[in-house]
Design an enzyme around this catalytic site. Structure first.
Site, PDB file in Angstrom:
ATOM      1  N   THR A 322       0.816  -1.120  -0.041  1.00  0.00           N
ATOM      2  CA  THR A 322      -0.030  -0.227  -0.176  1.00  0.00           C
ATOM      3  C   THR A 322       0.864   1.382   0.000  1.00  0.00           C
ATOM      4  O   THR A 322       0.480   2.218  -0.900  1.00  0.00           O
ATOM      5  CB  THR A 322      -1.085  -0.055   1.286  1.00  0.00           C
ATOM      6  OG1 THR A 322      -1.838  -1.369   1.055  1.00  0.00           O
ATOM      7  CG2 THR A 322      -1.832   1.161   1.182  1.00  0.00           C
ATOM      8  N   GLN A 352      -6.155  -1.360  -2.684  1.00  0.00           N
ATOM      9  CA  GLN A 352      -5.377  -0.189  -2.230  1.00  0.00           C
ATOM     10  C   GLN A 352      -4.539   0.520  -3.186  1.00  0.00           C
ATOM     11  O   GLN A 352      -3.680  -0.377  -3.765  1.00  0.00           O
ATOM     12  CB  GLN A 352      -4.501  -0.821  -0.874  1.00  0.00           C
ATOM     13  CG  GLN A 352      -5.386  -1.115   0.298  1.00  0.00           C
ATOM     14  CD  GLN A 352      -5.634  -2.520   0.387  1.00  0.00           C
ATOM     15  OE1 GLN A 352      -5.632  -3.240  -0.606  1.00  0.00           O
ATOM     16  NE2 GLN A 352      -5.575  -3.267   1.488  1.00  0.00           N
ATOM     17  N   GLN A 374     -10.031   3.413  -3.628  1.00  0.00           N
ATOM     18  CA  GLN A 374      -9.532   2.956  -2.142  1.00  0.00           C
ATOM     19  C   GLN A 374      -8.265   3.498  -1.877  1.00  0.00           C
ATOM     20  O   GLN A 374      -7.132   3.482  -2.561  1.00  0.00           O
ATOM     21  CB  GLN A 374      -9.416   1.224  -1.960  1.00  0.00           C
ATOM     22  CG  GLN A 374      -9.233   0.734  -0.655  1.00  0.00           C
ATOM     23  CD  GLN A 374      -9.431  -0.537  -0.558  1.00  0.00           C
ATOM     24  OE1 GLN A 374      -9.777  -1.286  -1.622  1.00  0.00           O
ATOM     25  NE2 GLN A 374      -9.168  -1.013   0.737  1.00  0.00           N
ATOM     26  N   ASP A 375      -8.448   4.137  -0.738  1.00  0.00           N
ATOM     27  CA  ASP A 375      -6.849   4.638   0.025  1.00  0.00           C
ATOM     28  C   ASP A 375      -6.392   5.744  -0.950  1.00  0.00           C
ATOM     29  O   ASP A 375      -5.181   5.833  -1.304  1.00  0.00           O
ATOM     30  CB  ASP A 375      -5.804   3.634   0.038  1.00  0.00           C
ATOM     31  CG  ASP A 375      -6.307   2.535   1.299  1.00  0.00           C
ATOM     32  OD1 ASP A 375      -7.297   2.853   1.708  1.00  0.00           O
ATOM     33  OD2 ASP A 375      -5.465   1.733   1.534  1.00  0.00           O
ATOM     34  N   ASP A 396     -12.320   3.931   2.598  1.00  0.00           N
ATOM     35  CA  ASP A 396     -11.184   4.601   3.453  1.00  0.00           C
ATOM     36  C   ASP A 396     -10.323   5.588   2.668  1.00  0.00           C
ATOM     37  O   ASP A 396      -9.209   5.505   2.745  1.00  0.00           O
ATOM     38  CB  ASP A 396     -10.341   3.514   4.137  1.00  0.00           C
ATOM     39  CG  ASP A 396     -11.258   2.371   4.625  1.00  0.00           C
ATOM     40  OD1 ASP A 396     -12.249   2.561   5.275  1.00  0.00           O
ATOM     41  OD2 ASP A 396     -10.554   1.131   4.815  1.00  0.00           O
ATOM     42  N   ARG A 464     -15.048   4.759   9.673  1.00  0.00           N
ATOM     43  CA  ARG A 464     -14.907   3.531  10.497  1.00  0.00           C
ATOM     44  C   ARG A 464     -13.477   3.429  11.255  1.00  0.00           C
ATOM     45  O   ARG A 464     -12.532   4.102  10.909  1.00  0.00           O
ATOM     46  CB  ARG A 464     -15.137   2.170   9.647  1.00  0.00           C
ATOM     47  CG  ARG A 464     -14.194   1.943   8.544  1.00  0.00           C
ATOM     48  CD  ARG A 464     -14.199   0.703   7.893  1.00  0.00           C
ATOM     49  NE  ARG A 464     -13.317   0.451   6.846  1.00  0.00           N
ATOM     50  CZ  ARG A 464     -13.198  -0.832   6.296  1.00  0.00           C
ATOM     51  NH1 ARG A 464     -13.701  -1.824   6.834  1.00  0.00           N
ATOM     52  NH2 ARG A 464     -12.320  -0.865   5.100  1.00  0.00           N
ATOM     53  N   TRP A 466     -10.003   2.535  12.368  1.00  0.00           N
ATOM     54  CA  TRP A 466      -9.175   1.670  11.723  1.00  0.00           C
ATOM     55  C   TRP A 466      -8.124   1.079  13.055  1.00  0.00           C
ATOM     56  O   TRP A 466      -7.844  -0.260  13.010  1.00  0.00           O
ATOM     57  CB  TRP A 466      -8.210   2.163  10.826  1.00  0.00           C
ATOM     58  CG  TRP A 466      -7.301   1.627  10.119  1.00  0.00           C
ATOM     59  CD1 TRP A 466      -6.995   0.338  10.076  1.00  0.00           C
ATOM     60  CD2 TRP A 466      -5.955   2.215   9.484  1.00  0.00           C
ATOM     61  NE1 TRP A 466      -5.723  -0.205   9.308  1.00  0.00           N
ATOM     62  CE2 TRP A 466      -5.055   1.020   8.901  1.00  0.00           C
ATOM     63  CE3 TRP A 466      -5.458   3.384   9.421  1.00  0.00           C
ATOM     64  CZ2 TRP A 466      -3.788   1.248   8.444  1.00  0.00           C
ATOM     65  CZ3 TRP A 466      -4.179   3.772   8.778  1.00  0.00           C
ATOM     66  CH2 TRP A 466      -3.521   2.676   8.241  1.00  0.00           C
TER      67      TRP A 466
END
Length: 561
Positions: A322, A352, A374-375, A396, A464, A466
């Site tokens: 990531t 990711q 994502q990310d 996220d 959320r 982590w």
């Protein structure tokens, strides 16, 4: 990162514009002069510092070795102990690299990233030690925010190291590194955060009263145009970018000194003083970029986020860790970007896939776009400010371990894969006294065109948790109808919910998605104005000590309340 180990850093970078307040120390009328009295004083100090620690036994064991009546010595001791644990972890990661580094490309990436991260941790602990040793206790007390900023980054690096071992074949090495050293890094740095956070208590326990003048930190003086009075004429022009000659110009068509952004960054002179300016002309730049720690005070600006675009498509689904998927990474302090887009085009199927990773302290992004799925935005460590930006993604897509404030921006939620749901924020605050979290203020949170037709059927949440003390605060935003009524969900409901100590809160939001009467029970829901004020720019980022020097507009407090 690409496995490059940063050279040990020994310089302490001081915050521009910090003005230490005058502090009077009122001593107890009964000074301690004998050894029994010193022991009593030491015991009182240790008791005061350890009473709120998560591990009182560890706290007593570490601090008792200081055996001092000087409160500063307790911070010196715990920072040194944390440094020793980081050095041990670095040596172990080096050993494991020799033993397992050739077992797979993923393993090598994870171990090399650990070494980079632990090297950064040493730098921040060294800076913490220098500050404490060269200051008196009054100044240390006044600069606890700075100390906590550095110590919080050390925990971020420790956690990021562990994050890198995320396949079944890498778990055994992760466990060796974790049990052999990284767990101690987390515990001891968490203890250091506890000690710094509790310094007022120890001063009270020793009958030392800090009598601060009303303003221990003041806003920088500004002129009639809103610039700091000490800002040079060249820098004033730079803020408007009118007629300012950059140090380097990048152009795809060859009309600049460089055709790649990487080459322009590499032209940064050794020991450069002042701001180094790079202008990137309109174009699509397909390259992966790292601004290393030595290139401080760098400004990169373009022709606008629809014209100057830095793009890449590295992603986890195709085997890249990531942290290494980032199209653009900056680990240098005082980095600025204006009028540029950073994107990762791997799509939802790439999982990711980071567009922008930001690690350096006092980093600022103005009129920029971060586009991904994502990310998208990895707010990795230290203090960051984002203004007038556009940030898009799915899962996220604003995440990390930094102290982050996003103001006056557009948060666009995209359409995920058919089996996925959207989450805007995933913060990684691991320790209760980390000064970290993600604050979104006066922004618009809405569906982008790809999601809009399905925004009421695809589930979207604000955040959320982590990590155990995850923190996400939403202030004065316009929140669209795409947000589910509960607003927040656990990280992993079955095995790792992280709901007990997380802090998810809202204040002054509007729009159909802001209705908070059905929020998840583990969230704080609506908070008071006084509570929300803690997360505005001045207390959250210590904004007055550095943001005015950037020339970027910001709101120090509320924008509507």
């Amino acid at each position: 990162m690409a496995g490059k180990v940063l050279a040990p850093a020994i310089s302490l970078v001081l915050v521009v514009g910090v003005v230490i307040g005058v502090v009077a120390v009122v001593q107890s009328p009964k000074p301690v002069t004998n050894s029994a009295g010193n022991l009593k004083t030491t015991n009182k100090a240790v008791t005061a510092l350890c009473q709120d620690s998560d591990d009182p036994k560890l706290c007593h064991n570490v601090l008792s070795s200081a055996n001092s009546s000087d409160p500063k010595d307790y911070i010196v001791t715990v920072v040194k102990t944390s440094m020793d644990s980081v050095i041990k972890a670095f040596n172990m990661s080096d050993k494991l690299t020799v033993e397992h580094g050739n077992s797979s490309e993923g393993m090598k990436m994870a171990l090399d990233d650990c070494k980079d991260l632990l090297q950064a941790a040493m730098h921040d602990l060294e800076a913490s030690g220098v500050l404490v040793k060269e200051s008196n206790i009054e100044d240390v007390h006044d600069r606890t925010a700075e100390l906590k900023n550095w110590l919080g980054a050390v925990v971020a690096y420790q956690q990021s190291c562990l994050d890198g071992f995320n396949t079944d074949g890498e778990k055994k090495v992760q466990e060796q590194l974790q049990s052999g050293s990284l767990d101690n890094v987390g515990k001891l740095t968490g203890l250091a955060l506890d000690v710094v956070s509790g310094i007022s208590k120890v001063l009270q326990s020793l009958d030392l009263n800090l009598a601060l003048k009303p303003a221990s930190r003041r806003l920088l003086d500004v002129d009639q145009d809103g610039y700091p009075t000490w800002l040079s004429a060249a820098d004033r022009k730079l803020m408007g970018q009118d007629g300012v000659m950059p140090h380097a110009t990048v152009a795809k068509d060859g009309s600049g000194q460089f055709q790649t952004i990487t080459d322009a960054i590499n032209s940064y002179p050794k020991n450069h003083q002042g701001r180094f300016i790079i202008y990137v002309k309109a174009g699509i730049y397909d390259e992966y970029i790292l601004v290393d720690k030595k290139k401080v005070n760098l400004l990169i600006y373009g022709d606008g986020p629809t014209k100057t675009i830095i793009t890449g498509r590295k992603n986890f689904a195709e085997g890249t860790k990531t942290m290494r998927t980032a199209t653009f990474s900056t680990v240098a302090d005082d980095f600025m970007a204006k009028s540029i887009a950073f994107e990762n085009t791997a799509g939802a199927a790439g999982h990711q896939a980071v567009a922008l990773r930001v690690q350096g302290d006092r980093s600022v992004f103005f009129d920029c776009a971060m586009r991904g799925y994502q990310d998208t935005l990895y707010a990795h460590a230290h203090r960051h400010f984002y203004r007038n930006c556009e940030i898009s993604g799915t899962i996220d897509f604003i995440f990390g371990y930094a102290t982050t404030l996003i103001q006056n921006s557009k948060i666009l939620v995209r359409k995920p894969e058919s089996n996925q749901q959207n989450i805007v924020v995933a913060d990684g605050t691991q320790q209760k006294n980390m000064p970290t979290g993600i604050v979104i203020q006066n922004c618009e949170i809405t569906a982008d065109p790809t999601l809009f037709p399905d925004r009421l059927t695809v589930k979207t949440y604000l955040a959320r948790p982590w990590k155990p003390f995850s923190r996400a605060v939403f202030i004065e935003n316009v929140i669209g109808d795409l947000i589910q009524p509960e607003g927040f969900i656990p990280w992993n409901p079955a095995t790792e919910p992280n709901t007990q100590d997380c802090y998810f809160a809202e204040f002054g939001n509007s729009g159909p998605g802001s209705v908070a009467n059905a929020r998840a029970p583990f969230s704080k829901g609506l908070i008071s104005k006084d509570e929300a004020a803690k997360f505005t720019a001045e207390p959250w980022l210590q904004a007055s000590t550095w943001l005015p020097a950037t020339g970027i507009p910001f709101d120090a407090g509320f924008t509507k309340a």
